[in-house]
Design a protein around this motif. Sequence first.
Motif, PDB file in Angstrom:
ATOM      1  N   LEU A   1       0.858  -1.182   0.000  1.00 24.22           N
ATOM      2  CA  LEU A   1       0.000   0.000   0.000  1.00 24.22           C
ATOM      3  C   LEU A   1       0.895   1.232   0.000  1.00 24.22           C
ATOM      4  CD1 LEU A   1      -2.971   0.944   0.143  1.00 24.22           C
ATOM      5  CD2 LEU A   1      -2.664   1.184   2.606  1.00 24.22           C
ATOM      6  N   GLY A   2       0.931   1.917  -1.131  1.00 26.47           N
ATOM      7  CA  GLY A   2       1.764   3.102  -1.245  1.00 26.47           C
ATOM      8  C   GLY A   2       0.998   4.362  -0.892  1.00 26.47           C
ATOM      9  N   ILE A   3       1.680   5.306  -0.281  1.00 25.38           N
ATOM     10  CA  ILE A   3       1.115   6.609   0.050  1.00 25.38           C
ATOM     11  C   ILE A   3       1.958   7.651  -0.677  1.00 25.38           C
ATOM     12  CG2 ILE A   3       0.383   8.154   1.886  1.00 25.38           C
ATOM     13  CD1 ILE A   3      -0.870   5.356   2.015  1.00 25.38           C
TER      14      ILE A   3
ATOM     15  N   ASP B   1      12.007   1.365  -0.166  1.00 23.00           N
ATOM     16  CA  ASP B   1      11.477   0.025  -0.434  1.00 23.00           C
ATOM     17  C   ASP B   1      10.076   0.105  -1.033  1.00 23.00           C
ATOM     18  OD1 ASP B   1      13.800  -0.972   0.613  1.00 23.00           O
ATOM     19  OD2 ASP B   1      12.955  -1.408   2.602  1.00 23.00           O
ATOM     20  N   VAL B   2       9.244   0.973  -0.465  1.00 21.57           N
ATOM     21  CA  VAL B   2       7.873   1.120  -0.978  1.00 21.57           C
ATOM     22  C   VAL B   2       7.894   1.701  -2.391  1.00 21.57           C
ATOM     23  CG1 VAL B   2       5.634   2.206  -0.591  1.00 21.57           C
ATOM     24  CG2 VAL B   2       6.985   1.422   1.361  1.00 21.57           C
ATOM     25  N   ARG B   3       8.772   2.668  -2.637  1.00 23.64           N
ATOM     26  CA  ARG B   3       8.872   3.275  -3.969  1.00 23.64           C
ATOM     27  C   ARG B   3       9.264   2.224  -5.010  1.00 23.64           C
ATOM     28  NH1 ARG B   3       9.820   8.503  -6.211  1.00 23.64           N
ATOM     29  NH2 ARG B   3       9.745   9.412  -4.099  1.00 23.64           N
TER      30      ARG B   3
ATOM     31  N   ILE C   1       7.416  -1.409  -9.549  1.00 24.74           N
ATOM     32  CA  ILE C   1       7.215  -2.743 -10.120  1.00 24.74           C
ATOM     33  C   ILE C   1       5.756  -2.942 -10.522  1.00 24.74           C
ATOM     34  CG2 ILE C   1       7.254  -5.213  -9.586  1.00 24.74           C
ATOM     35  CD1 ILE C   1       9.662  -4.666  -7.790  1.00 24.74           C
ATOM     36  N   HIS C   2       4.833  -2.506  -9.647  1.00 29.15           N
ATOM     37  CA  HIS C   2       3.403  -2.685  -9.920  1.00 29.15           C
ATOM     38  C   HIS C   2       2.850  -1.639 -10.887  1.00 29.15           C
ATOM     39  CE1 HIS C   2       3.636  -5.181  -6.224  1.00 29.15           C
ATOM     40  NE2 HIS C   2       2.574  -5.795  -6.739  1.00 29.15           N
ATOM     41  N   HIS C   3       3.399  -0.415 -10.837  1.00 31.72           N
ATOM     42  CA  HIS C   3       2.881   0.666 -11.684  1.00 31.72           C
ATOM     43  C   HIS C   3       4.047   1.389 -12.364  1.00 31.72           C
ATOM     44  CE1 HIS C   3      -1.103   0.188  -9.880  1.00 31.72           C
ATOM     45  NE2 HIS C   3      -0.522   0.194  -8.689  1.00 31.72           N
ATOM     46  N   PRO C   4       4.677   0.743 -13.333  1.00 33.06           N
ATOM     47  CA  PRO C   4       5.814   1.390 -13.999  1.00 33.06           C
ATOM     48  C   PRO C   4       5.420   2.639 -14.779  1.00 33.06           C
ATOM     49  CG  PRO C   4       5.170  -0.620 -15.144  1.00 33.06           C
ATOM     50  CD  PRO C   4       4.407  -0.596 -13.860  1.00 33.06           C
ATOM     51  N   GLU C   5       4.138   2.769 -15.083  1.00 33.73           N
ATOM     52  CA  GLU C   5       3.675   3.921 -15.861  1.00 33.73           C
ATOM     53  C   GLU C   5       3.443   5.157 -15.005  1.00 33.73           C
ATOM     54  OE1 GLU C   5      -0.052   1.906 -14.374  1.00 33.73           O
ATOM     55  OE2 GLU C   5       1.966   1.351 -15.009  1.00 33.73           O
ATOM     56  N   TYR C   6       3.448   5.025 -13.681  1.00 30.27           N
ATOM     57  CA  TYR C   6       3.176   6.161 -12.810  1.00 30.27           C
ATOM     58  C   TYR C   6       4.411   7.058 -12.713  1.00 30.27           C
ATOM     59  CZ  TYR C   6      -1.261   4.252 -11.052  1.00 30.27           C
ATOM     60  OH  TYR C   6      -2.537   3.795 -10.940  1.00 30.27           O
ATOM     61  N   GLU C   7       4.174   8.361 -12.799  1.00 33.04           N
ATOM     62  CA  GLU C   7       5.242   9.347 -12.633  1.00 33.04           C
ATOM     63  C   GLU C   7       5.331   9.729 -11.157  1.00 33.04           C
ATOM     64  OE1 GLU C   7       8.318  11.516 -12.935  1.00 33.04           O
ATOM     65  OE2 GLU C   7       7.546  10.643 -14.800  1.00 33.04           O
TER      66      GLU C   7
ATOM     67  N   LYS D   1       8.195  11.399  -9.688  1.00 33.06           N
ATOM     68  CA  LYS D   1       9.454  12.134  -9.589  1.00 33.06           C
ATOM     69  C   LYS D   1       9.421  13.203  -8.508  1.00 33.06           C
ATOM     70  CE  LYS D   1      12.663  14.906 -12.350  1.00 33.06           C
ATOM     71  NZ  LYS D   1      12.929  15.527 -13.678  1.00 33.06           N
ATOM     72  N   ASP D   2       8.371  13.994  -8.458  1.00 33.58           N
ATOM     73  CA  ASP D   2       8.312  15.142  -7.549  1.00 33.58           C
ATOM     74  C   ASP D   2       7.384  14.914  -6.366  1.00 33.58           C
ATOM     75  OD1 ASP D   2      10.048  16.622  -9.199  1.00 33.58           O
ATOM     76  OD2 ASP D   2       8.364  17.170 -10.510  1.00 33.58           O
ATOM     77  N   VAL D   3       7.274  13.681  -5.929  1.00 32.66           N
ATOM     78  CA  VAL D   3       6.384  13.358  -4.816  1.00 32.66           C
ATOM     79  C   VAL D   3       7.147  12.549  -3.769  1.00 32.66           C
ATOM     80  CG1 VAL D   3       4.289  13.391  -6.220  1.00 32.66           C
ATOM     81  CG2 VAL D   3       5.577  11.253  -5.974  1.00 32.66           C
ATOM     82  N   ILE D   4       6.581  12.524  -2.569  1.00 33.21           N
ATOM     83  CA  ILE D   4       7.118  11.712  -1.481  1.00 33.21           C
ATOM     84  C   ILE D   4       6.344  10.401  -1.435  1.00 33.21           C
ATOM     85  CG2 ILE D   4       7.435  11.541   1.004  1.00 33.21           C
ATOM     86  CD1 ILE D   4       9.301  13.524  -0.266  1.00 33.21           C
ATOM     87  N   VAL D   5       7.061   9.290  -1.334  1.00 27.81           N
ATOM     88  CA  VAL D   5       6.423   7.972  -1.295  1.00 27.81           C
ATOM     89  C   VAL D   5       6.685   7.327   0.060  1.00 27.81           C
ATOM     90  CG1 VAL D   5       6.306   5.663  -2.299  1.00 27.81           C
ATOM     91  CG2 VAL D   5       6.615   7.665  -3.789  1.00 27.81           C
ATOM     92  N   ASN D   6       5.620   6.961   0.742  1.00 28.41           N
ATOM     93  CA  ASN D   6       5.675   6.186   1.983  1.00 28.41           C
ATOM     94  C   ASN D   6       4.712   5.020   1.850  1.00 28.41           C
ATOM     95  OD1 ASN D   6       7.363   7.750   4.083  1.00 28.41           O
ATOM     96  ND2 ASN D   6       6.059   9.345   3.226  1.00 28.41           N
TER      97      ASN D   6
END
Length: 349
Positions: free
Chosen positions: A70-72, A152-154, A159-165, A167-172
């Motif tokens: 579950l990515g945030i 690790d989450v990023r 892997i699951h969403h290679p099409e998602y951009e 770059k300028d966001v924080i992933v948790n």
Amino acid sequence: MFLLILYVLHTILVSGVLFNVILVYFTIFKTPKSIGTFSILLTVRGGADAFACFFDIFSQSRIVPSGLTLGIVSSGICKYLGDWSCFVGYSLQLHYHCYSFHLLILCFAFRYYVLIERYPKSNQLIFLMCILYFPSFFQAVFVLIDSNKPEDVRLLLRIHHPEYEMKDVIVNGHDDLRDFPCLFAYLLMLIPIFPGYMLIHVFRRKIRSKLRNAILRPEVREKHRQLTLALTVQSFIPIAFIFSAFAFLISQSKLIESPILESLILLSAVLVPVLNPILMILMVKPYRETVMRAIGIDPKEWQCVMSKDCSVAPGDSNSSMFSFDNTSVASVTSVSSKFTLTGERSPFD
């Protein structure tokens, strides 16, 4: 472009902070004595809704279900303060949404209770609000302690969403939803929504049934008619929580994978704390009249225009749609399958 649209939507919803601050001010300084106890509940819920809106703006998070991960994804001002601040903002947003929903159920329970019993004491109401706080407290704690390394989450999201951009966001987020703290926290959020919404409608029907069978004076019955209308409108607002839960489940089950649907999971939920203070200010007459005077409208003249009757009864200026006083919703006793209003004095008069 997509991030810009999300930013605009979140910025518009910041109005919820202002509306809730105004509501809290009214509940503290403009509440009529007849609904003093109920104003405690309105104040606490207004505060919770204000914080929910604030942390939505702060984190501007988007939930991205990706299998067991579950990515945030956060793009708010928290990204300038570090990864952890975004995750804390997201967790607190869920926390206040959860507590606000529990308080909404208590609002309907309170209105039903005052129809069949005396007013609850203020310390009893505060005790109930503290009890209802514990589920949302544990939900926030378990979400926070299950945070995984952002890198690790990023990687798992790519892997699951290679099409998602991204770059300028924080992933948790959480790399495995099956971990007990994470699973417990989100089940604590999702499971109460559906039975809680049903419970709201049960209380609404019971209130309407009591009012239909009560022997009331015409002016009191009119107040209750307005109250019933207000209850009906307010009972539909939590549908946003239902939609949010369905959007999450649909995304998690991979039936639909779309950034738009993922964004709506939290955007739809934040509609509740935005709409609730507006509705409360419109329903409670002293609050409504204060706003009208602030924008240059005379409440008495407006009432004359709307009703085409300028005869104002003495003492009517302090009445409200939530007139929980001894002239409207004092204890109701059953007499031959009908209900008669007693003349007991409210302990808060």
